[in-house]
Design an enzyme around this catalytic site. Structure first.
Site, PDB file in Angstrom:
ATOM      1  CD  GLU A 330      -2.707  -1.537   0.040  1.00 26.72           C
ATOM      2  OE1 GLU A 330      -2.913  -0.641  -0.797  1.00 26.72           O
ATOM      3  OE2 GLU A 330      -3.119  -2.709  -0.108  1.00 26.72           O
ATOM      4  CE1 TYR A 404      -3.282  -5.555  -6.803  1.00 21.88           C
ATOM      5  CE2 TYR A 404      -4.913  -6.365  -8.350  1.00 21.88           C
ATOM      6  CZ  TYR A 404      -4.574  -5.571  -7.281  1.00 21.88           C
ATOM      7  OH  TYR A 404      -5.521  -4.787  -6.690  1.00 21.88           O
TER       8      TYR A 404
HETATM    9 ZN   LIG Z   1      -2.550  -2.358  -4.841  1.00 21.96          ZN
END
Ligand SMILES: [Zn+2]
Length: 537
Positions: A330, A404
């Site tokens: 994050e 991702y």
């Molecule tokens: Zn992320």
């Protein structure tokens, strides 16, 4: 985020919408409509009162904007069941016509290009409750173990208009903003930026936070709880950075141990990506009752004070347990998501591909390239190749969850092709200075990397971002003679690969045509850092 990966992309399937029946609401939400295009956001002053026992919020948002072209109708977004109760400009009430979640405000005053104007939007309601924050977001109305309200917002993809009225399209970031959150007086609000003042008003307190930098809508958050805090100064590339941590009292000691990874994160990411992009706003980790989210300068944390992703290693290599996934991932988004932000969520890989890749760079910095390689290669097990990484434009539609780890492996492969780690680092830092506090498209990222590497990477990016095909290297080998080609490739795809022959490095230059050449020996091993498939036929 948001790290969508396990739950949304793989279990909930939120971002794998393959039936493409887009509605008028999708277009109003996801495109730069004429009622958005004529004005440029400058400043929000968001005032919101949060009443947890009623699960009710109310307030007003002052929106200052610069007129780009003369026009009369302005679009503001706020999602049902939240309601706009009034809109004024210069104290004159304005008419609002609603089309679902899009609200069209007819202005009375002449809008003169170059001038700044303000509208004041009052709103209230019972905002959507998060179904499964942060993936299916809204308000999380929770309690801590002591029974105190513990409340947080999350809204990537869904949009900030799920709880407050704004221009809910990513292309136009507000230049700065204030968040004044009013909460029951025995609780605290933690939002983005720096806390400037606290005012007590009867049974409530108002926490006044100021964000000095551009911020994307979904990055704006309120977190309300019985917080305690501690902090430190980080001696970074742009001087001293204020770092603060807000946690529940019972987790204070655990947080003091686990959050030691924050300066380690800053050290690694400033090395690879350049200075933390929001020195004026500081950096915070804020405990929340859900897993976590990349809220700008107030990264939210709910990873149970343990390494890995809720204790698991997403790579299966063991290296994923060397760091707290939520702190590293994050916070990585501060560079790729908050500093460099997609204009359209179809290009969400710019956030998630680079940030998933940042996990590997964190390991590279602290544990070396072997660890980094094993980690990123290990994460390939999560790739599905169900649909392309890039989604549909102008309808608020993200692409595949492969953004991702296929994104990360594409970038890792690119690093091999460049064969110059220092140049690669300068490209990553260069992206963060070239697109500092900007919103971008995939094409801009591609063009920048192609220019800096002096390579035409268009077929490379087309292959990995716009198709689900993984290049397959087909070959026949007789002793030291090898015959090979690529299949499952886009036009002009001719990525070289590195192999090891009797332990010595050799480059091969496959394309769609068969070719034969001599190896410098007999024992052939493919370099696993290249994300391709191989088949001996
Ligand atoms: Zn992320």
């Amino acid at each position: 985020m948001k790290h969508y990966f396990i739950l949304s992309a793989f279990i909930l399937g939120v971002c794998t919408a393959s039936a493409q029946n887009f509605t008028r609401q999708d277009t109003l939400r996801g495109s730069i409509t004429p009622e958005r295009a004529w004005w440029d956001l400058n400043y929000y002053d968001l005032n919101v009162k949060i009443e947890p026992e009623k699960k009710f919020i109310s307030g007003h948002n002052l929106v200052r904007y610069k007129v780009l072209n003369a026009a009369k109708v302005l679009q503001i977004d706020l999602q049902e069941p939240m309601q706009i109760t009034s809109v004024t400009q210069d104290n004159q009430a304005l008419e609002v016509t609603s089309d679902g979640n899009a609200h069209f405000i007819t202005l009375k005053k002449e809008q003169v290009p170059g001038e700044f104007n303000t509208i004041d939007i009052h709103f209230s309601g019972y905002p959507r409750e998060a179904v499964r924050a942060p993936w299916d977001g809204g308000f999380s109305w929770k309690e801590d173990t002591q029974g105190n309200p513990f409340v947080a917002t999350s809204c990537q993809g869904l949009g900030a208009s799920v709880w407050w009225p704004n221009k809910d399209h990513m292309y136009d970031e507000v230049d700065s903003m204030r968040i004044r959150a009013t909460v029951p007086k025995d609780l605290m609000d933690v939002s983005n930026g720096k806390l400037e003042s606290v005012e007590e008003n009867g049974d409530f307190k108002t926490y006044n936070w100021f964000v000095a930098n551009p911020i994307n809508n979904y990055g704006v958050n309120v977190n309300m709880g019985n917080y305690v805090h501690f902090g430190e100064k980080y001696d970074g590339e742009k001087g001293f950075l204020d770092v603060a941590y807000y946690v529940l009292p019972e987790n204070l000691e655990k947080a003091k141990a686990q959050f030691k990874q924050t300066p380690m994160m800053l050290k690694a990411f400033e090395h690879w990506f350049g200075p933390y992009p929001f020195y004026e706003d500081g950096f915070k980790l804020v405990e929340v009752p859900y897993l976590g989210m990349e809220h700008q300068s107030s990264v939210t944390y709910g990873n149970q004070y343990a390494n890995g992703y809720l204790g698991r290693d997403l790579s299966g290599s063991g290296w994923g347990l060397k760091f707290d996934f939520i702190i590293i991932h994050e916070a990585g988004h501060e560079w790729f998501a908050n500093n460099i932000t997609y204009k359209d969520i179809a290009d969400m890989w710019i956030h998630e591909g680079f940030t998933a890749y940042s996990e590997n760079l964190y390991l590279d910095f602290h544990y070396g390239p072997k660890a980094a390689s094993e980690y990123v290669v290990g994460t390939r097990a999560n790739i599905r190749n169900d649909q392309p990484i890039i989604g549909h434009y102008d309808v608020n539609q993200a692409g595949s969850g492969d953004m991702y780890y296929k994104g990360a492996n594409m970038l890792h492969t690119l690093r091999q092709l460049i064969e110059d780690d220092e140049l690669w680092r300068q490209i990553l830092r260069g992206l963060n200075s070239e697109f500092y506090h900007k919103t971008v498209t995939t094409q801009q990222i591609e063009d920048y990397i192609s220019k800096k590497t002096k390579k035409d990477l268009s077929a490379f990016f087309n292959q990995y971002l716009r198709t689900t095909m993984i290049p397959k290297f087909e070959y026949q080998q007789k002793g030291s003679s090898i015959t090979y080609r690529y299949v499952d490739i886009v036009e002009d795809f001719d990525m070289p690969i590195r192999v090891f022959v009797d332990g010595n490095e050799q480059w091969l230059f496959p394309n769609s045509e068969w070719k034969t050449e001599s190896l410098k020996g007999n024992e052939l091993i493919f370099d696993p850092n290249f994300y391709i498939e191989t088949e001996k036929i």
